[in-house]
Design an enzyme around this catalytic site. Structure first.
Site, PDB file in Angstrom:
ATOM      1  N   ASN A 278      -2.999   6.110  -1.117  1.00  0.00           N
ATOM      2  CA  ASN A 278      -3.013   6.088   0.434  1.00  0.00           C
ATOM      3  C   ASN A 278      -2.131   7.344   0.839  1.00  0.00           C
ATOM      4  OD1 ASN A 278      -4.390   3.936   1.405  1.00  0.00           O
ATOM      5  ND2 ASN A 278      -2.728   2.486   0.381  1.00  0.00           N
TER       6      ASN A 278
ATOM      7  N   GLU B 165      -3.501   0.278  -8.807  1.00  0.00           N
ATOM      8  CA  GLU B 165      -2.684   1.060  -9.155  1.00  0.00           C
ATOM      9  C   GLU B 165      -1.392   0.345  -9.616  1.00  0.00           C
ATOM     10  OE1 GLU B 165      -2.481   5.148  -6.439  1.00  0.00           O
ATOM     11  OE2 GLU B 165      -2.384   3.273  -5.232  1.00  0.00           O
TER      12      GLU B 165
ATOM     13  N   HIS C 278      -1.101  -2.781  -7.003  1.00  0.00           N
ATOM     14  CA  HIS C 278      -1.962  -2.269  -5.900  1.00  0.00           C
ATOM     15  C   HIS C 278      -3.461  -2.690  -6.098  1.00  0.00           C
ATOM     16  CE1 HIS C 278      -2.806   0.991  -2.622  1.00  0.00           C
ATOM     17  NE2 HIS C 278      -2.949  -0.390  -1.931  1.00  0.00           N
TER      18      HIS C 278
ATOM     19  N   SER D 124       0.743  -1.141  -0.004  1.00  0.00           N
ATOM     20  CA  SER D 124      -0.101  -0.012  -0.096  1.00  0.00           C
ATOM     21  C   SER D 124       0.645   1.154  -0.059  1.00  0.00           C
ATOM     22  CB  SER D 124      -0.731   0.102   1.601  1.00  0.00           C
ATOM     23  OG  SER D 124      -1.569  -1.161   1.416  1.00  0.00           O
TER      24      SER D 124
HETATM   25  N1  NAD Z   1      -6.297  -4.524   3.813  1.00  0.00           N
HETATM   26  C1  NAD Z   1      -6.508  -3.678   2.694  1.00  0.00           C
HETATM   27  O1  NAD Z   1      -7.330  -2.803   2.539  1.00  0.00           O
HETATM   28  C2  NAD Z   1      -5.268  -3.315   1.858  1.00  0.00           C
HETATM   29  C3  NAD Z   1      -5.440  -2.928   0.626  1.00  0.00           C
HETATM   30  C4  NAD Z   1      -4.588  -2.762  -0.390  1.00  0.00           C
HETATM   31  C5  NAD Z   1      -3.391  -3.125  -0.140  1.00  0.00           C
HETATM   32  N2  NAD Z   1      -3.102  -3.733   1.119  1.00  0.00           N
HETATM   33  C6  NAD Z   1      -1.713  -4.573   1.406  1.00  0.00           C
HETATM   34  O2  NAD Z   1      -1.728  -5.866   1.104  1.00  0.00           O
HETATM   35  C7  NAD Z   1      -0.877  -6.643   1.914  1.00  0.00           C
HETATM   36  C8  NAD Z   1      -1.626  -7.374   2.782  1.00  0.00           C
HETATM   37  O3  NAD Z   1      -2.427  -6.870   3.631  1.00  0.00           O
HETATM   38  P1  NAD Z   1      -3.734  -7.656   4.155  1.00  0.00           P
HETATM   39  O4  NAD Z   1      -4.674  -6.705   4.501  1.00  0.00           O
HETATM   40  O5  NAD Z   1      -4.131  -8.719   3.291  1.00  0.00           O
HETATM   41  O6  NAD Z   1      -3.167  -8.483   5.366  1.00  0.00           O
HETATM   42  P2  NAD Z   1      -3.474  -9.739   6.128  1.00  0.00           P
HETATM   43  O7  NAD Z   1      -2.796  -9.528   7.488  1.00  0.00           O
HETATM   44  O8  NAD Z   1      -5.105  -9.936   6.075  1.00  0.00           O
HETATM   45  O9  NAD Z   1      -2.914 -10.804   5.395  1.00  0.00           O
HETATM   46  C9  NAD Z   1      -1.391 -10.993   5.437  1.00  0.00           C
HETATM   47  C10 NAD Z   1      -1.040 -12.515   5.100  1.00  0.00           C
HETATM   48  O10 NAD Z   1       0.402 -12.808   4.720  1.00  0.00           O
HETATM   49  C11 NAD Z   1       0.572 -13.773   5.586  1.00  0.00           C
HETATM   50  N3  NAD Z   1       2.220 -13.517   5.762  1.00  0.00           N
HETATM   51  C12 NAD Z   1       3.074 -12.858   6.598  1.00  0.00           C
HETATM   52  N4  NAD Z   1       4.258 -13.127   6.225  1.00  0.00           N
HETATM   53  C13 NAD Z   1       4.364 -14.129   5.524  1.00  0.00           C
HETATM   54  C14 NAD Z   1       5.302 -14.908   4.722  1.00  0.00           C
HETATM   55  N5  NAD Z   1       6.751 -14.531   5.248  1.00  0.00           N
HETATM   56  N6  NAD Z   1       5.276 -15.802   3.629  1.00  0.00           N
HETATM   57  C15 NAD Z   1       3.625 -15.945   3.451  1.00  0.00           C
HETATM   58  N7  NAD Z   1       2.656 -15.442   3.932  1.00  0.00           N
HETATM   59  C16 NAD Z   1       2.980 -14.441   5.016  1.00  0.00           C
HETATM   60  C17 NAD Z   1      -0.168 -13.516   6.910  1.00  0.00           C
HETATM   61  O11 NAD Z   1      -0.020 -15.016   7.594  1.00  0.00           O
HETATM   62  C18 NAD Z   1      -1.321 -13.281   6.407  1.00  0.00           C
HETATM   63  O12 NAD Z   1      -2.173 -14.395   6.139  1.00  0.00           O
HETATM   64  C19 NAD Z   1      -0.295  -5.287   2.696  1.00  0.00           C
HETATM   65  O13 NAD Z   1       1.143  -4.989   2.121  1.00  0.00           O
HETATM   66  C20 NAD Z   1      -0.948  -4.064   2.637  1.00  0.00           C
HETATM   67  O14 NAD Z   1      -0.548  -2.800   2.995  1.00  0.00           O
HETATM   68  C21 NAD Z   1      -4.016  -3.923   2.161  1.00  0.00           C
END
Ligand code: NAD
Length: 299
Positions: A204, A166, A154, A133
């Protein structure tokens, strides 16, 4: 490697050679996997534990069933889609991917470590993408041996619903990599918007300071949570209030993004609100934990 419904992975009808690796089966990863399956790609979905990867796979199966109810997929397409996903905890299984999209925790070290490990399994032509993000794509790309084949992709939450992606080239990203990333997003019926690599990109950089300011309003007693959200919904025509949206995104994700903006711009206007920090410390992370600015009773 476990396979949903014990089927052999079948060639995708639309994109015979497109196998998409998705690292992280959480909120975003399972959604990205879902839309890639819906688009006809094969998907290799990876997380750190069987429980996490199973939870992600379960959400995908549920999402695909909902697609049939909403007439976005036929029952036959749904049955076909579930044969095209493999859920795994073994990184070497991603060697077959043409394109790997990382969606793990929003921490540079965690993401860089994932890409470093992937590099020993994936051939040099595999494109690496990050769903970060806010973290610099140039910096993540430079942590790999393939900065020309690295791009930001993104997606937005919830992935199956939101149209925007994005597409963020780093300083060293090759034009062909950007074109392939745009084509992949378009194949999933998303609208790719090319954005340059600056902290928080456009989305963001604008959204998170607004959410953070809404938390300051709540902390300072300017209004209660519903009051803050109603002002933004009824007065600014936002479909969701900023605090509801923060609960949907995850308060830990919001805090992490604010920290990236704060540390990248060295500007105190991006400091995370202390109430946001406190709620994250308590484990009140929003919808995903059942409590954030609002409560979400578990069914
Ligand atoms: N939540 C949102 O609205 C949103 C929107 C756009 C982008 N993002 C980005 O997406 C990414 C994930 O966010 P999210 O909300 O899905 O988080 P989340 O916590 O729901 O999921 C993250 C997942 O990654 C796994 N993980 C962590 N380390 C790992 C590794 N070394 N190998 C494999 N899996 C691993 C975790 O176990 C978890 O299941 C982040 O970079 C976040 O900034 C989030």
């Amino acid at each position: 490697m476990t396979q949903l419904e014990n089927h052999q992975i079948a060639p995708s009808p639309n994109h015979p050679m497109s196998t998409i690796g998705v690292v992280g089966a959480g909120q975003m990863g399972h959604g990205i996997a879902h839309v890639m399956l819906r688009a006809g790609h094969n998907v290799l979905l990876l997380d750190t534990s069987q429980a996490f990867v199973d939870a992600g796979a379960k959400r995908i199966v549920k999402g695909l069933a909902r697609d049939v109810e909403k007439e976005r997929l036929t029952e036959e397409q749904r049955q076909q889609a579930v044969t095209r996903v493999k859920a795994t905890t073994v990184l070497a299984d991603l060697a077959a991917a043409d394109f790997v999209i990382e969606a793990v925790t929003e921490k540079f070290e965690v993401k860089a470590d994932v890409f470093h490990s992937l590099e020993s399994h994936c051939p040099p032509e595999t494109i690496f993408a990050s769903n970060t993000s806010s973290i610099s794509i140039t910096k993540l790309a430079a942590a790999t041996q393939r900065p020309t084949k690295f791009v930001g992709l993104h997606f937005f939450n919830p992935v199956p619903v939101m149209k925007l992606v994005e597409v963020v080239p780093g300083l060293q990203t090759a034009p062909e990599t950007v074109e392939k990333a745009i084509a992949l997003a378009a194949s999933a019926k998303k609208t790719p918007v090319r954005v340059n690599d600056f902290p928080g990109f456009v989305s963001n950089r604008v959204l998170m300071p607004m959410i953070n300011e809404a938390v300051f309003c709540l902390m300072e007693g300017v209004a209660d949570a519903a009051g803050v959200d109603n002002v933004m919904k009824l007065g600014m025509n936002h479909p969701m209030g900023p605090l509801e949206l923060a609960d949907l995104i995850g308060l830990d994700v919001c805090r992490d993004i604010m920290m990236v903006l704060y540390e990248s711009f060295h500007d105190s206007k991006y400091r995370p609100c202390p109430l946001l920090e406190k709620m994250v410390a308590a484990g009140w992370l929003g919808c995903k934990t059942g409590r954030g600015f609002y409560e979400y009773p578990r069914s």
